[in-house]
Design a protein around this motif. Structure first.
Motif, short mmCIF file in Angstrom:
data_model
loop_
_atom_site.label_atom_id
_atom_site.label_comp_id
_atom_site.label_asym_id
_atom_site.label_seq_id
_atom_site.Cartn_x
_atom_site.Cartn_y
_atom_site.Cartn_z
N ARG A 96 0.80 -1.12 0.03
CA ARG A 96 -0.10 -0.05 0.04
C ARG A 96 0.88 1.18 0.04
O ARG A 96 0.74 2.17 -0.53
CB ARG A 96 -1.01 -0.17 1.27
CG ARG A 96 -1.79 1.20 1.25
CD ARG A 96 -2.73 1.44 2.69
NE ARG A 96 -1.71 1.48 3.66
CZ ARG A 96 -1.22 2.80 3.71
NH1 ARG A 96 -1.48 3.87 3.14
NH2 ARG A 96 -0.47 3.20 4.85
N GLN A 97 1.81 1.08 0.74
CA GLN A 97 2.66 2.52 0.99
C GLN A 97 3.56 2.52 -0.38
O GLN A 97 3.62 3.66 -0.99
CB GLN A 97 3.85 2.35 2.06
CG GLN A 97 3.10 2.51 3.44
CD GLN A 97 4.00 2.39 4.53
OE1 GLN A 97 5.38 1.55 4.39
NE2 GLN A 97 3.71 2.46 5.73
N TYR A 98 4.01 1.58 -1.09
CA TYR A 98 4.58 1.53 -2.57
C TYR A 98 3.45 2.16 -3.46
O TYR A 98 4.10 2.97 -4.23
CB TYR A 98 4.97 0.07 -2.68
CG TYR A 98 5.63 0.14 -4.31
CD1 TYR A 98 6.92 0.64 -4.45
CD2 TYR A 98 5.00 -0.20 -5.15
CE1 TYR A 98 7.53 0.73 -5.85
CE2 TYR A 98 5.12 -0.35 -6.64
CZ TYR A 98 6.65 0.16 -6.87
OH TYR A 98 6.91 0.28 -8.13
N ASN A 99 2.43 1.65 -3.60
CA ASN A 99 1.48 2.16 -4.50
C ASN A 99 1.21 3.71 -4.32
O ASN A 99 1.07 4.31 -5.17
CB ASN A 99 0.23 1.41 -4.40
CG ASN A 99 0.43 -0.07 -4.92
OD1 ASN A 99 1.18 -0.21 -5.69
ND2 ASN A 99 -0.51 -0.90 -4.51
N GLU A 100 0.91 4.19 -3.02
CA GLU A 100 0.95 5.46 -2.66
C GLU A 100 2.04 6.28 -3.09
O GLU A 100 1.83 7.20 -3.88
CB GLU A 100 0.72 5.57 -1.29
CG GLU A 100 -0.56 5.36 -0.78
CD GLU A 100 -0.87 5.28 0.71
OE1 GLU A 100 0.19 6.03 1.27
OE2 GLU A 100 -1.92 5.27 1.13
N ALA A 101 3.28 6.04 -2.90
CA ALA A 101 4.58 6.73 -3.35
C ALA A 101 4.68 6.68 -4.91
O ALA A 101 5.06 7.60 -5.54
CB ALA A 101 5.67 6.03 -2.55
N GLU A 102 4.41 5.64 -5.46
CA GLU A 102 4.31 5.52 -7.05
C GLU A 102 3.29 6.31 -7.62
O GLU A 102 3.66 6.77 -8.62
CB GLU A 102 4.13 4.03 -7.58
CG GLU A 102 4.39 3.60 -8.97
CD GLU A 102 5.82 3.76 -9.27
OE1 GLU A 102 6.20 4.12 -10.53
OE2 GLU A 102 6.74 3.98 -8.53
N ALA A 103 2.01 6.44 -7.04
CA ALA A 103 1.02 7.13 -7.69
C ALA A 103 1.33 8.71 -7.55
O ALA A 103 1.28 9.63 -8.33
CB ALA A 103 -0.31 7.10 -6.81
N ALA A 104 1.97 9.05 -6.22
CA ALA A 104 2.55 10.45 -6.14
C ALA A 104 3.71 10.99 -7.29
O ALA A 104 3.66 11.98 -7.67
CB ALA A 104 3.12 10.60 -4.73
N ARG A 105 4.65 9.86 -7.44
CA ARG A 105 5.44 10.08 -8.35
C ARG A 105 5.07 10.21 -9.82
O ARG A 105 5.27 11.20 -10.44
CB ARG A 105 6.66 8.92 -8.30
CG ARG A 105 7.80 9.13 -9.23
CD ARG A 105 8.66 7.75 -9.37
NE ARG A 105 8.15 6.91 -9.86
CZ ARG A 105 8.03 6.67 -11.23
NH1 ARG A 105 8.70 7.57 -12.16
NH2 ARG A 105 7.38 5.57 -11.99
N LEU A 106 4.16 9.36 -10.33
CA LEU A 106 3.68 9.62 -11.34
C LEU A 106 2.59 10.58 -11.61
O LEU A 106 2.55 11.43 -12.74
CB LEU A 106 2.63 8.30 -11.63
CG LEU A 106 3.33 7.11 -12.02
CD1 LEU A 106 2.47 5.91 -12.26
CD2 LEU A 106 4.38 6.77 -13.31
N ALA A 107 2.16 11.21 -10.56
CA ALA A 107 1.19 12.62 -10.61
C ALA A 107 2.01 13.73 -10.76
O ALA A 107 2.00 14.73 -11.36
CB ALA A 107 0.60 12.49 -9.08
N GLY A 108 3.53 13.51 -9.89
CA GLY A 108 4.43 14.82 -10.30
C GLY A 108 4.85 14.71 -11.64
O GLY A 108 5.27 15.83 -12.00
N LEU A 109 5.03 13.44 -12.33
CA LEU A 109 5.53 13.55 -13.87
C LEU A 109 4.68 14.16 -14.70
O LEU A 109 5.06 14.79 -15.50
CB LEU A 109 5.88 12.01 -14.09
CG LEU A 109 7.26 11.38 -13.45
CD1 LEU A 109 7.44 9.99 -13.99
CD2 LEU A 109 8.54 12.21 -13.69
N SER A 110 3.44 13.81 -14.39
CA SER A 110 2.50 14.35 -15.48
C SER A 110 1.82 15.65 -15.18
O SER A 110 1.16 16.16 -15.81
CB SER A 110 1.23 13.19 -15.28
OG SER A 110 0.33 13.40 -14.10
N SER A 111 2.39 16.46 -14.31
CA SER A 111 2.02 17.70 -13.81
C SER A 111 2.80 18.63 -14.57
O SER A 111 3.18 19.96 -14.25
CB SER A 111 2.32 17.94 -12.38
OG SER A 111 3.39 18.08 -11.97
N GLY A 112 3.15 18.37 -15.83
CA GLY A 112 4.16 19.46 -16.76
C GLY A 112 5.42 19.34 -16.36
O GLY A 112 6.16 20.35 -17.21
#
Length: 136
Positions: free
Chosen positions: A18-34
């Motif tokens: 669960r912690q890994y998935n949250e960190a990965e989602a946050a990383r991907l959200a940061g990449l897609s934010s421009g």
């Protein structure tokens, strides 16, 4: 209570995932934010799905497996695919299996981390884009 306070139990595997998935989602959200570091994909028509390849390996007796993220659309077992490298068609194949976190699936939607089992041997490398064919 000991010298160093309360003893902590080792972390549960589900909690670690669960912690890994949250960190990965946050990383991907940061990449897609421009950001300039966002993975680039070839533009897709509305009827095709795209898969960004992160790793490629072969399983003896099963075939070639590519792992990565579904960038857009829905990828299903049985779809005909083409492999694109720098916008050029490198090869084609068919998806014979989809697996997500060690569970078999029949389809994978956009934003999903998945592994695709491909029929035959195709020239696929990290950074390639897999797109479902228009005929699928």
């Amino acid at each position: 209570m000991g010298w160093f306070g309360r003893k902590r139990d080792p972390q549960d595997a589900n909690e670690m995932l669960r912690q890994y998935n949250e960190a990965e989602a946050a990383r991907l959200a940061g990449l897609s934010s421009g950001s300039n570091l966002a993975p680039t994909t070839v533009s897709a028509s509305f009827s095709s799905a795209e898969f960004a390849v992160e790793d490629v390996f072969t399983i003896t007796g099963r075939g070639q497996v590519v792992t990565g993220t579904v960038a857009s659309g829905v990828i299903r077992v049985g779809d005909r695919i083409v492999v694109l490298r720098d916008g050029a068609d490198v090869g084609s194949s068919e998806i014979t299996g989809i697996e997500m976190f060690r569970k078999k699936a029949t389809e994978a939607a956009a934003g999903t981390l998945a592994g695709l089992l491909l029929r035959g041997r195709v020239d696929v490398a990290r950074g390639d884009v897999i797109r479902t064919s228009a005929s699928a």
